[in-house]
Design a protein around this motif. Sequence first.
Motif, PDB file in Angstrom:
ATOM      1  N   GLN A 104      20.420  39.252  11.695  1.00  0.00           N
ATOM      2  CA  GLN A 104      19.196  38.495  11.914  1.00  0.00           C
ATOM      3  C   GLN A 104      17.985  39.377  11.619  1.00  0.00           C
ATOM      4  O   GLN A 104      17.988  40.571  11.895  1.00  0.00           O
ATOM      5  N   LYS A 105      16.953  38.751  11.048  1.00  0.00           N
ATOM      6  CA  LYS A 105      15.720  39.469  10.740  1.00  0.00           C
ATOM      7  C   LYS A 105      14.853  39.492  11.993  1.00  0.00           C
ATOM      8  O   LYS A 105      14.465  38.430  12.517  1.00  0.00           O
ATOM      9  N   VAL A 106      14.554  40.705  12.459  1.00  0.00           N
ATOM     10  CA  VAL A 106      13.825  40.862  13.716  1.00  0.00           C
ATOM     11  C   VAL A 106      12.563  41.687  13.496  1.00  0.00           C
ATOM     12  O   VAL A 106      12.591  42.700  12.795  1.00  0.00           O
ATOM     13  N   LYS A 107      11.465  41.263  14.076  1.00  0.00           N
ATOM     14  CA  LYS A 107      10.215  42.007  13.979  1.00  0.00           C
ATOM     15  C   LYS A 107      10.204  43.098  15.037  1.00  0.00           C
ATOM     16  O   LYS A 107      10.378  42.837  16.226  1.00  0.00           O
ATOM     17  N   GLU A 108      10.008  44.339  14.584  1.00  0.00           N
ATOM     18  CA  GLU A 108       9.954  45.484  15.492  1.00  0.00           C
ATOM     19  C   GLU A 108       8.616  46.197  15.338  1.00  0.00           C
ATOM     20  O   GLU A 108       8.531  47.306  14.819  1.00  0.00           O
ATOM     21  N   GLY A 109       7.570  45.533  15.723  1.00  0.00           N
ATOM     22  CA  GLY A 109       6.252  46.134  15.677  1.00  0.00           C
ATOM     23  C   GLY A 109       5.672  46.188  14.271  1.00  0.00           C
ATOM     24  O   GLY A 109       5.870  45.278  13.462  1.00  0.00           O
ATOM     25  N   TYR A 110       4.985  47.309  13.994  1.00  0.00           N
ATOM     26  CA  TYR A 110       4.274  47.458  12.725  1.00  0.00           C
ATOM     27  C   TYR A 110       4.577  48.815  12.087  1.00  0.00           C
ATOM     28  O   TYR A 110       5.034  49.747  12.759  1.00  0.00           O
ATOM     29  N   VAL A 111       4.319  48.884  10.781  1.00  0.00           N
ATOM     30  CA  VAL A 111       4.569  50.120  10.053  1.00  0.00           C
ATOM     31  C   VAL A 111       3.426  50.377   9.073  1.00  0.00           C
ATOM     32  O   VAL A 111       2.835  49.427   8.534  1.00  0.00           O
ATOM     33  N   ALA A 112       3.106  51.647   8.864  1.00  0.00           N
ATOM     34  CA  ALA A 112       2.071  52.035   7.893  1.00  0.00           C
ATOM     35  C   ALA A 112       2.653  53.114   6.988  1.00  0.00           C
ATOM     36  O   ALA A 112       3.390  53.998   7.454  1.00  0.00           O
ATOM     37  N   ARG A 113       2.319  53.041   5.693  1.00  0.00           N
ATOM     38  CA  ARG A 113       2.863  53.999   4.728  1.00  0.00           C
ATOM     39  C   ARG A 113       1.791  54.412   3.724  1.00  0.00           C
ATOM     40  O   ARG A 113       0.937  53.612   3.361  1.00  0.00           O
ATOM     41  N   THR A 114       1.900  55.647   3.268  1.00  0.00           N
ATOM     42  CA  THR A 114       1.038  56.156   2.203  1.00  0.00           C
ATOM     43  C   THR A 114       1.835  57.148   1.375  1.00  0.00           C
ATOM     44  O   THR A 114       2.596  57.959   1.926  1.00  0.00           O
ATOM     45  N   SER A 115       1.677  57.084   0.055  1.00  0.00           N
ATOM     46  CA  SER A 115       2.312  58.058  -0.838  1.00  0.00           C
ATOM     47  C   SER A 115       1.282  59.121  -1.214  1.00  0.00           C
ATOM     48  O   SER A 115       0.132  58.801  -1.521  1.00  0.00           O
ATOM     49  N   VAL A 116       1.710  60.353  -1.189  1.00  0.00           N
ATOM     50  CA  VAL A 116       0.847  61.474  -1.569  1.00  0.00           C
ATOM     51  C   VAL A 116       1.581  62.290  -2.626  1.00  0.00           C
ATOM     52  O   VAL A 116       2.757  62.640  -2.445  1.00  0.00           O
ATOM     53  N   SER A 117       0.921  62.568  -3.726  1.00  0.00           N
ATOM     54  CA  SER A 117       1.529  63.380  -4.783  1.00  0.00           C
ATOM     55  C   SER A 117       0.576  64.515  -5.145  1.00  0.00           C
ATOM     56  O   SER A 117      -0.635  64.381  -5.057  1.00  0.00           O
ATOM     57  N   PHE A 118       1.167  65.636  -5.536  1.00  0.00           N
ATOM     58  CA  PHE A 118       0.348  66.761  -5.983  1.00  0.00           C
ATOM     59  C   PHE A 118       1.154  67.622  -6.939  1.00  0.00           C
ATOM     60  O   PHE A 118       2.381  67.568  -6.983  1.00  0.00           O
TER      61      PHE A 118
END
Length: 240
Positions: A104-118
């Motif tokens: 079952q698809k369950v909501k577990e709060g929130y998520v934040a993402r960012t990609s960093v390259s160098f």
Amino acid sequence: MIKKHIVSIVAISMSVMLPSHGAEVTELPQVRVTGQASELVTPDEMAWSIKVENKGVELAKVAEEHASKVAELLAYLKEQKVDVDKTKTSQMEFGENWQYRDRQKVKEGYVARTSVSFRSSDFSQYKPLWLGLSKLGGVSVQSVNYQLEDREKAETKLKHTAMLDAKERASELAESLGSKIAEPLLIEERNQEFGRASYEVASESPFASSPPAEGASSAAGKLKISSKVYVVFRLVSPAE
């Protein structure tokens, strides 16, 4: 050292019909060759790809915490003297965190993402960066690739070598028939990957040219770059 190879697709045509002025058709004897040049080079730059991610129950807190983690990462890179002009953040996003639990698809709060390259040309930074990044919460290293900083310069050099290779082969074939080559009628690039020189980790030992430093945790190895061209030259008699 540059290695030259000639692919066996070579043909000589003595009666190919090519259009010239208006509706006229001229018979042009010609020789067709494929020339190739390749070179093993030592990488001079590391390309790092990093992901920053955090999760939580409240979106506002997740976003605030995420901004802090990204700032901490950028501050650390600056502290390690990573060139700011070679550092980029991208794919910044936040949203609901959906997971599958018991099919079952369950909501577990929130998520934040960012990609960093160098990118960095200081290979001695590899181990310190690797260890330092591991101490930052929510940070993961996605990949570290070795490459050439001035890739276009290397490609241009090989294209020129491949052209000379094709010309040499065409001359040899023409001379065997008592002819010689004139101007090229057609030139085409025939690289195998994305129309550009291909890059791959060579099969030779990565320590063939120089041993790794004592205590080193990585080896850049060698990159193979190659260029291939297809050229058609007009054939003429020695008297012309």
